[in-house]
Design a protein around this motif. Structure first.
Motif, PDB file in Angstrom:
ATOM      1  N   VAL A  20       4.046   0.044 -13.302  1.00 43.01           N
ATOM      2  CA  VAL A  20       3.554  -0.609 -12.088  1.00 43.01           C
ATOM      3  C   VAL A  20       3.118  -2.039 -12.376  1.00 43.01           C
ATOM      4  CG1 VAL A  20       1.215   0.329 -12.407  1.00 43.01           C
ATOM      5  CG2 VAL A  20       1.962  -0.392 -10.123  1.00 43.01           C
ATOM      6  N   ARG A  21       3.428  -2.919 -11.447  1.00 41.16           N
ATOM      7  CA  ARG A  21       2.914  -4.280 -11.445  1.00 41.16           C
ATOM      8  C   ARG A  21       2.551  -4.619 -10.008  1.00 41.16           C
ATOM      9  NH1 ARG A  21       5.227  -8.139  -8.903  1.00 41.16           N
ATOM     10  NH2 ARG A  21       4.134  -9.758 -10.058  1.00 41.16           N
TER      11      ARG A  21
ATOM     12  N   SER B 146       6.457  -2.185  -7.738  1.00 44.89           N
ATOM     13  CA  SER B 146       6.017  -3.581  -7.772  1.00 44.89           C
ATOM     14  C   SER B 146       5.627  -3.984  -6.364  1.00 44.89           C
ATOM     15  CB  SER B 146       7.138  -4.483  -8.290  1.00 44.89           C
ATOM     16  OG  SER B 146       6.718  -5.840  -8.298  1.00 44.89           O
ATOM     17  N   THR B 147       4.439  -4.570  -6.217  1.00 43.93           N
ATOM     18  CA  THR B 147       3.968  -4.911  -4.874  1.00 43.93           C
ATOM     19  C   THR B 147       3.414  -6.330  -4.824  1.00 43.93           C
ATOM     20  OG1 THR B 147       1.662  -4.141  -5.120  1.00 43.93           O
ATOM     21  CG2 THR B 147       3.328  -2.489  -4.579  1.00 43.93           C
TER      22      THR B 147
ATOM     23  N   TYR C  19       0.836  -1.202   0.000  1.00 42.07           N
ATOM     24  CA  TYR C  19       0.000   0.000   0.000  1.00 42.07           C
ATOM     25  C   TYR C  19       0.871   1.252   0.000  1.00 42.07           C
ATOM     26  CZ  TYR C  19      -2.770   3.766   2.102  1.00 42.07           C
ATOM     27  OH  TYR C  19      -3.354   4.981   2.374  1.00 42.07           O
ATOM     28  N   GLY C  20       1.902   1.252   0.868  1.00 42.99           N
ATOM     29  CA  GLY C  20       2.793   2.405   0.921  1.00 42.99           C
ATOM     30  C   GLY C  20       3.489   2.646  -0.398  1.00 42.99           C
ATOM     31  N   ALA C  21       3.948   1.572  -1.045  1.00 52.06           N
ATOM     32  CA  ALA C  21       4.644   1.717  -2.325  1.00 52.06           C
ATOM     33  C   ALA C  21       3.713   2.280  -3.398  1.00 52.06           C
ATOM     34  CB  ALA C  21       5.211   0.368  -2.760  1.00 52.06           C
ATOM     35  N   LEU C  22       2.486   1.807  -3.451  1.00 49.92           N
ATOM     36  CA  LEU C  22       1.539   2.294  -4.449  1.00 49.92           C
ATOM     37  C   LEU C  22       1.149   3.750  -4.181  1.00 49.92           C
ATOM     38  CD1 LEU C  22      -0.734  -0.868  -4.711  1.00 49.92           C
ATOM     39  CD2 LEU C  22       0.687   0.061  -6.561  1.00 49.92           C
ATOM     40  N   ARG C  23       0.811   4.056  -2.948  1.00 46.85           N
ATOM     41  CA  ARG C  23       0.355   5.425  -2.641  1.00 46.85           C
ATOM     42  C   ARG C  23       1.492   6.435  -2.808  1.00 46.85           C
ATOM     43  NH1 ARG C  23      -0.468   9.489   0.997  1.00 46.85           N
ATOM     44  NH2 ARG C  23       1.145   8.674   2.380  1.00 46.85           N
ATOM     45  N   ILE C  24       2.650   6.132  -2.230  1.00 43.85           N
ATOM     46  CA  ILE C  24       3.777   7.056  -2.325  1.00 43.85           C
ATOM     47  C   ILE C  24       4.303   7.117  -3.762  1.00 43.85           C
ATOM     48  CG2 ILE C  24       6.171   7.433  -1.585  1.00 43.85           C
ATOM     49  CD1 ILE C  24       5.337   6.292   1.162  1.00 43.85           C
TER      50      ILE C  24
ATOM     51  N   THR D 227       0.583  -4.187 -14.776  1.00 46.65           N
ATOM     52  CA  THR D 227       0.613  -5.646 -14.877  1.00 46.65           C
ATOM     53  C   THR D 227       0.066  -6.217 -13.582  1.00 46.65           C
ATOM     54  OG1 THR D 227       2.551  -5.632 -16.319  1.00 46.65           O
ATOM     55  CG2 THR D 227       2.101  -7.673 -15.122  1.00 46.65           C
ATOM     56  N   TYR D 228      -0.892  -7.120 -13.699  1.00 51.37           N
ATOM     57  CA  TYR D 228      -1.496  -7.753 -12.518  1.00 51.37           C
ATOM     58  C   TYR D 228      -1.376  -9.255 -12.671  1.00 51.37           C
ATOM     59  CZ  TYR D 228      -5.201  -9.462  -9.401  1.00 51.37           C
ATOM     60  OH  TYR D 228      -5.923 -10.146  -8.442  1.00 51.37           O
ATOM     61  N   GLU D 229      -0.832  -9.915 -11.650  1.00 47.79           N
ATOM     62  CA  GLU D 229      -0.638 -11.361 -11.693  1.00 47.79           C
ATOM     63  C   GLU D 229      -1.181 -12.009 -10.423  1.00 47.79           C
ATOM     64  OE1 GLU D 229       3.271 -12.488 -13.979  1.00 47.79           O
ATOM     65  OE2 GLU D 229       3.777 -10.929 -12.508  1.00 47.79           O
ATOM     66  N   THR D 230      -1.644 -13.232 -10.573  1.00 44.15           N
ATOM     67  CA  THR D 230      -2.082 -14.017  -9.419  1.00 44.15           C
ATOM     68  C   THR D 230      -1.320 -15.339  -9.408  1.00 44.15           C
ATOM     69  OG1 THR D 230      -3.907 -15.088 -10.597  1.00 44.15           O
ATOM     70  CG2 THR D 230      -4.373 -12.982  -9.529  1.00 44.15           C
ATOM     71  N   PHE D 231      -1.070 -15.829  -8.202  1.00 43.38           N
ATOM     72  CA  PHE D 231      -0.344 -17.077  -8.023  1.00 43.38           C
ATOM     73  C   PHE D 231      -0.957 -17.831  -6.848  1.00 43.38           C
ATOM     74  CE2 PHE D 231       2.729 -13.838  -9.446  1.00 43.38           C
ATOM     75  CZ  PHE D 231       3.211 -14.433 -10.612  1.00 43.38           C
TER      76      PHE D 231
END
Length: 270
Positions: free
Chosen positions: A211-212, A165-166, A148-153, A240-244
């Protein structure tokens, strides 16, 4: 003898190279944003002596964690060195700061007297670049609260970062209530838009970093990540959005930090 103060980050304490191992170093310095000391763990790839172009990757931890977690629980440095040794990514400096150590987790947002946002967005990269003469591009990575911090900041200060990337990210500040014992998160002290990831994405949509993000299918935040993916799609913001397979746990993050490092390497190659 009293310490001499020559700059805003003095005094700076850096670990003794003779006592370090695995390329890990530890840095403590005065942070104007925190109005006191802040801690950072650093990884320096073998053979690197802080060349000016060395990319800087900031690794943000989750609740209850601190600066050591990405290395001593996530083995991010070993993954990075292995990829570097195989020639699959460029050498990178990894820096894992604490979150400001407010309550069970700071959220990486500003609070009166202790601004974790400015600590990450300014003090940490500025101190590292000042002390080690490095001015390569800067990247942001985080897990859970750190995601969250990486995306918001990263969205708010979009001109300062090459990529984000988060992993298993909190996507709304209120989700912190489900993860911490300390229920007073000081959210009411900020305008609602301030802690809204999408507000900053919309505001800076024409200059956002690459962003991913990814999330495990067994993670309690999986649905929230999928919603963020759809919201960014609706805003026509490339990502880029990935699920694992996996849950909200270190075994997942330890495995998928490789995806982050490869993503950042791909941006360096453009």
């Amino acid at each position: 003898m009293a310490p001499e103060f020559h700059g805003p980050f003095d005094p700076v304490e850096l670990s003794d190279p003779e006592l370090e191992h695995d390329g890990l170093r530890h840095l403590t310095f005065h942070s104007p944003a925190l109005r006191g000391r802040g801690d950072v763990s650093l990884f320096i790839p073998r053979g690197s002596t802080f060349p000016a172009e060395l990319p800087l990757v900031l690794l943000l931890h989750g609740v209850y964690g601190s600066h050591w977690a990405w290395f001593l629980k996530g083995a991010a440095h070993r993954t990075a060195q292995d990829l570097i040794d195989r020639g699959e990514i460029r050498p990178m400096l990894l820096a894992a700061p604490s979150d400001g150590l407010s309550g069970d987790g700071s959220g990486y947002w500003p609070m009166p007297g202790r601004d974790a946002e400015a600590w990450i967005a300014h003090d940490v990269p500025a101190c590292i670049r000042e002390k080690f003469s490095s001015h390569g591009p800067t990247f942001l990575c985080g897990l859970s609260m750190g995601g969250y911090g990486a995306l918001r900041i990263g969205f708010k200060y979009s001109d300062r970062f090459r990529g984000i990337s988060t992993h298993s990210s909190i996507t709304h500040a209120e989700q912190m209530h489900n993860l911490v014992r300390d229920r007073d998160l000081n959210l009411s002290a900020m305008p609602v838009y301030e802690h809204d990831i999408l507000h900053w994405a919309r505001k800076h949509r024409d200059q956002l970093p690459a962003v991913r993000f990814d999330c495990g299918t067994d993670d309690s935040l999986f649905n929230a990540s999928a919603i963020l993916h759809r919201e960014l799609d609706n805003l026509s913001i490339p990502h880029t959005y990935e699920t694992f397979p996996g849950g909200h746990e270190w075994s997942y993050w330890r495995q998928h930090i490789e995806s982050t490092l490869r993503f950042f390497h791909s941006l360096l190659s453009k």
